[in-house]
Scaffold this motif. Structure first.
Motif, PDB file in Angstrom:
ATOM      1  N   PHE A 138      32.877  23.315 -12.919  1.00 48.04           N
ATOM      2  CA  PHE A 138      34.191  23.692 -12.400  1.00 48.04           C
ATOM      3  C   PHE A 138      34.063  24.980 -11.603  1.00 48.04           C
ATOM      4  O   PHE A 138      33.122  25.755 -11.776  1.00 48.04           O
ATOM      5  N   THR A 139      35.022  25.178 -10.695  1.00 49.20           N
ATOM      6  CA  THR A 139      35.065  26.395  -9.883  1.00 49.20           C
ATOM      7  C   THR A 139      36.044  27.386 -10.500  1.00 49.20           C
ATOM      8  O   THR A 139      37.180  27.023 -10.824  1.00 49.20           O
ATOM      9  N   HIS A 140      35.615  28.616 -10.676  1.00 47.73           N
ATOM     10  CA  HIS A 140      36.456  29.640 -11.295  1.00 47.73           C
ATOM     11  C   HIS A 140      37.678  29.925 -10.431  1.00 47.73           C
ATOM     12  O   HIS A 140      37.581  30.031  -9.210  1.00 47.73           O
ATOM     13  N   MET A 141      38.849  30.028 -11.083  1.00 45.97           N
ATOM     14  CA  MET A 141      40.094  30.343 -10.381  1.00 45.97           C
ATOM     15  C   MET A 141      40.340  31.839 -10.418  1.00 45.97           C
ATOM     16  O   MET A 141      39.880  32.541 -11.323  1.00 45.97           O
ATOM     17  N   SER A 142      41.083  32.333  -9.441  1.00 39.66           N
ATOM     18  CA  SER A 142      41.391  33.767  -9.388  1.00 39.66           C
ATOM     19  C   SER A 142      42.297  34.189 -10.545  1.00 39.66           C
ATOM     20  O   SER A 142      42.225  35.324 -11.023  1.00 39.66           O
ATOM     21  N   ASN A 143      43.173  33.273 -10.998  1.00 40.39           N
ATOM     22  CA  ASN A 143      44.050  33.562 -12.138  1.00 40.39           C
ATOM     23  C   ASN A 143      43.276  33.272 -13.427  1.00 40.39           C
ATOM     24  O   ASN A 143      43.028  32.120 -13.780  1.00 40.39           O
ATOM     25  N   LEU A 146      45.032  31.069 -16.185  1.00 38.68           N
ATOM     26  CA  LEU A 146      45.121  29.665 -15.788  1.00 38.68           C
ATOM     27  C   LEU A 146      43.740  29.017 -15.803  1.00 38.68           C
ATOM     28  O   LEU A 146      43.599  27.854 -16.206  1.00 38.68           O
ATOM     29  N   CYS A 147      42.733  29.769 -15.401  1.00 39.61           N
ATOM     30  CA  CYS A 147      41.365  29.248 -15.413  1.00 39.61           C
ATOM     31  C   CYS A 147      40.929  28.923 -16.842  1.00 39.61           C
ATOM     32  O   CYS A 147      40.344  27.870 -17.100  1.00 39.61           O
ATOM     33  N   ASP A 148      41.214  29.829 -17.769  1.00 39.79           N
ATOM     34  CA  ASP A 148      40.854  29.597 -19.170  1.00 39.79           C
ATOM     35  C   ASP A 148      41.592  28.387 -19.731  1.00 39.79           C
ATOM     36  O   ASP A 148      41.022  27.581 -20.484  1.00 39.79           O
ATOM     37  N   LEU A 149      42.863  28.249 -19.366  1.00 41.94           N
ATOM     38  CA  LEU A 149      43.648  27.102 -19.817  1.00 41.94           C
ATOM     39  C   LEU A 149      43.055  25.798 -19.280  1.00 41.94           C
ATOM     40  O   LEU A 149      42.868  24.831 -20.031  1.00 41.94           O
ATOM     41  N   ALA A 150      42.755  25.785 -17.984  1.00 41.91           N
ATOM     42  CA  ALA A 150      42.207  24.576 -17.368  1.00 41.91           C
ATOM     43  C   ALA A 150      40.872  24.202 -18.004  1.00 41.91           C
ATOM     44  O   ALA A 150      40.622  23.027 -18.315  1.00 41.91           O
ATOM     45  N   ARG A 151      40.003  25.177 -18.200  1.00 38.65           N
ATOM     46  CA  ARG A 151      38.693  24.899 -18.797  1.00 38.65           C
ATOM     47  C   ARG A 151      38.839  24.340 -20.214  1.00 38.65           C
ATOM     48  O   ARG A 151      38.180  23.361 -20.590  1.00 38.65           O
ATOM     49  N   GLU A 160      31.405  19.664 -21.937  1.00 38.69           N
ATOM     50  CA  GLU A 160      30.930  21.034 -21.845  1.00 38.69           C
ATOM     51  C   GLU A 160      31.233  21.541 -20.442  1.00 38.69           C
ATOM     52  O   GLU A 160      30.659  21.071 -19.463  1.00 38.69           O
ATOM     53  N   MET A 161      32.161  22.486 -20.331  1.00 35.81           N
ATOM     54  CA  MET A 161      32.597  22.978 -19.038  1.00 35.81           C
ATOM     55  C   MET A 161      31.672  24.106 -18.579  1.00 35.81           C
ATOM     56  O   MET A 161      31.480  25.098 -19.290  1.00 35.81           O
ATOM     57  N   ILE A 162      31.090  23.948 -17.387  1.00 40.16           N
ATOM     58  CA  ILE A 162      30.120  24.901 -16.859  1.00 40.16           C
ATOM     59  C   ILE A 162      30.617  25.428 -15.518  1.00 40.16           C
ATOM     60  O   ILE A 162      30.929  24.643 -14.621  1.00 40.16           O
ATOM     61  N   GLU A 163      30.689  26.734 -15.395  1.00 37.98           N
ATOM     62  CA  GLU A 163      31.122  27.323 -14.131  1.00 37.98           C
ATOM     63  C   GLU A 163      30.100  27.019 -13.034  1.00 37.98           C
ATOM     64  O   GLU A 163      28.884  27.092 -13.267  1.00 37.98           O
ATOM     65  N   ILE A 171      21.617  23.609 -15.789  1.00 43.11           N
ATOM     66  CA  ILE A 171      22.048  22.251 -15.445  1.00 43.11           C
ATOM     67  C   ILE A 171      20.867  21.293 -15.510  1.00 43.11           C
ATOM     68  O   ILE A 171      20.975  20.176 -16.052  1.00 43.11           O
ATOM     69  N   VAL A 172      19.730  21.713 -14.984  1.00 39.38           N
ATOM     70  CA  VAL A 172      18.528  20.878 -15.029  1.00 39.38           C
ATOM     71  C   VAL A 172      18.112  20.633 -16.473  1.00 39.38           C
ATOM     72  O   VAL A 172      17.719  19.518 -16.847  1.00 39.38           O
ATOM     73  N   ARG A 173      18.213  21.660 -17.313  1.00 35.33           N
ATOM     74  CA  ARG A 173      17.857  21.490 -18.725  1.00 35.33           C
ATOM     75  C   ARG A 173      18.741  20.452 -19.399  1.00 35.33           C
ATOM     76  O   ARG A 173      18.257  19.596 -20.157  1.00 35.33           O
ATOM     77  N   LEU A 174      20.053  20.494 -19.101  1.00 34.47           N
ATOM     78  CA  LEU A 174      20.966  19.514 -19.678  1.00 34.47           C
ATOM     79  C   LEU A 174      20.607  18.098 -19.230  1.00 34.47           C
ATOM     80  O   LEU A 174      20.628  17.156 -20.024  1.00 34.47           O
TER      81      LEU A 174
END
Length: 291
Positions: A138-143, A146-151, A160-163, A171-174
């Protein structure tokens, strides 16, 4: 003040999650049509994108497509209530799944699920996360709130949410550990780690991350699209066969392949692609800005 705004957003989404889906969808569609009647920067961006990508369309046709897109986009915002706060059973009842591969194969090779920014992408990702453990970029939001809520809500079924800015090594390890990774690379995130390749004939700044991660992680790349069904009947998650000869030895060729595939899907449901994004924000040297 920001905290109050956050609480109001959460309260609104929770309230919407209690309403019938058809009512939410109709309400969002009506608000979208009303907002389109007002001058706005987003309306300008949508029309510029449509004129560039569909030069054969008349002005009235572009206008109608843009209006329908506003309906779809605002609908998607209101439908976040159901997606973020509705039960797992309700999500399953709303999302049909059609797949060219076995989505529950625990012996599957390393897999990158490559999504695209259609208005239904979020609920499709959440529906898949009910089937199998998955990591989702996911792409980090400025708010921040709201970003924490969305994640938190996007990952509530175990994803598993990864910025996006995190280390590629993780990511390669996963991937090598057997956990599928879901990502979308069809937005303009700047010229770093990107190439200019055609998108409906227009040079578009296109990320090469899918190609590079697939090559390093020895992963297959499986496209998926979530479509909003007509007549307010929910969504369809379509998972396609892995792209052939992908990744190749050329990031540029792979980016061309990705955009070509995306074009075929947009032509099926053009109003549902995320035209409000400045897809041509960055331009090749010497080319004038379009927005």
């Amino acid at each position: 003040m920001q905290q109050l705004g956050h609480l109001l957003v959460v309260a609104l989404l929770r309230t919407l999650s209690l309403l019938p889906y058809q009512l939410i969808a109709r309400l969002g569609s009506a608000i979208g049509a009303a907002l389109y009647a007002l001058p706005s920067r987003r309306k300008h961006i949508v029309l510029v994108n449509l004129r560039l990508c569909f030069p054969e369309k008349s002005e009235p046709d572009c206008d109608e497509l843009a209006r329908e897109h506003f309906r779809q986009v605002v609908r998607s915002y209101l439908e976040r209530g159901v997606q973020w706060f509705g039960s797992a059973r309700r999500i399953r009842s709303l999302v049909q799944v059609e797949s060219a591969i076995d989505l529950e194969d625990r012996d599957a090779p390393p897999t990158i699920f490559m999504g695209f920014h259609f208005v239904g992408i979020e609920v499709g990702c959440m529906r898949y996360s009910q089937k199998m453990p998955v990591a989702s970029l996911f792409t980090h939001m400025s708010n921040t709130r709201l970003c924490d809520l969305a994640r938190r809500q996007r990952g509530r079924f175990g994803a598993e949410m990864i910025e996006r800015s995190t280390s590629a090594r993780k990511i390669v390890r996963l991937l090598r550990e057997g956990k599928p990774v879901m990502l979308a690379a069809d937005m303009d995130h700047g010229i770093e780690n990107s190439v200019f390749v055609p998108f409906f004939g227009i040079p578009a700044c296109t990320l090469t991350s899918v190609s590079r991660l697939a090559r390093i992680g020895r992963a297959r790349v499986v496209p998926f699209v979530t479509e909003v069904l007509p007549d307010f009947k929910g969504y369809r998650l379509s998972v396609f066969a892995p792209l052939s000869d992908f990744p190749s030895e050329s990031d540029t060729n792979d980016a061309r392949c990705m955009n070509a595939f995306l074009e075929t899907q947009i032509l099926k449901i053009p109003a549902q692609y995320y035209w409000v994004h400045r897809r041509f924000k960055h331009r090749p040297e010497g080319m004038p800005p379009v927005y």
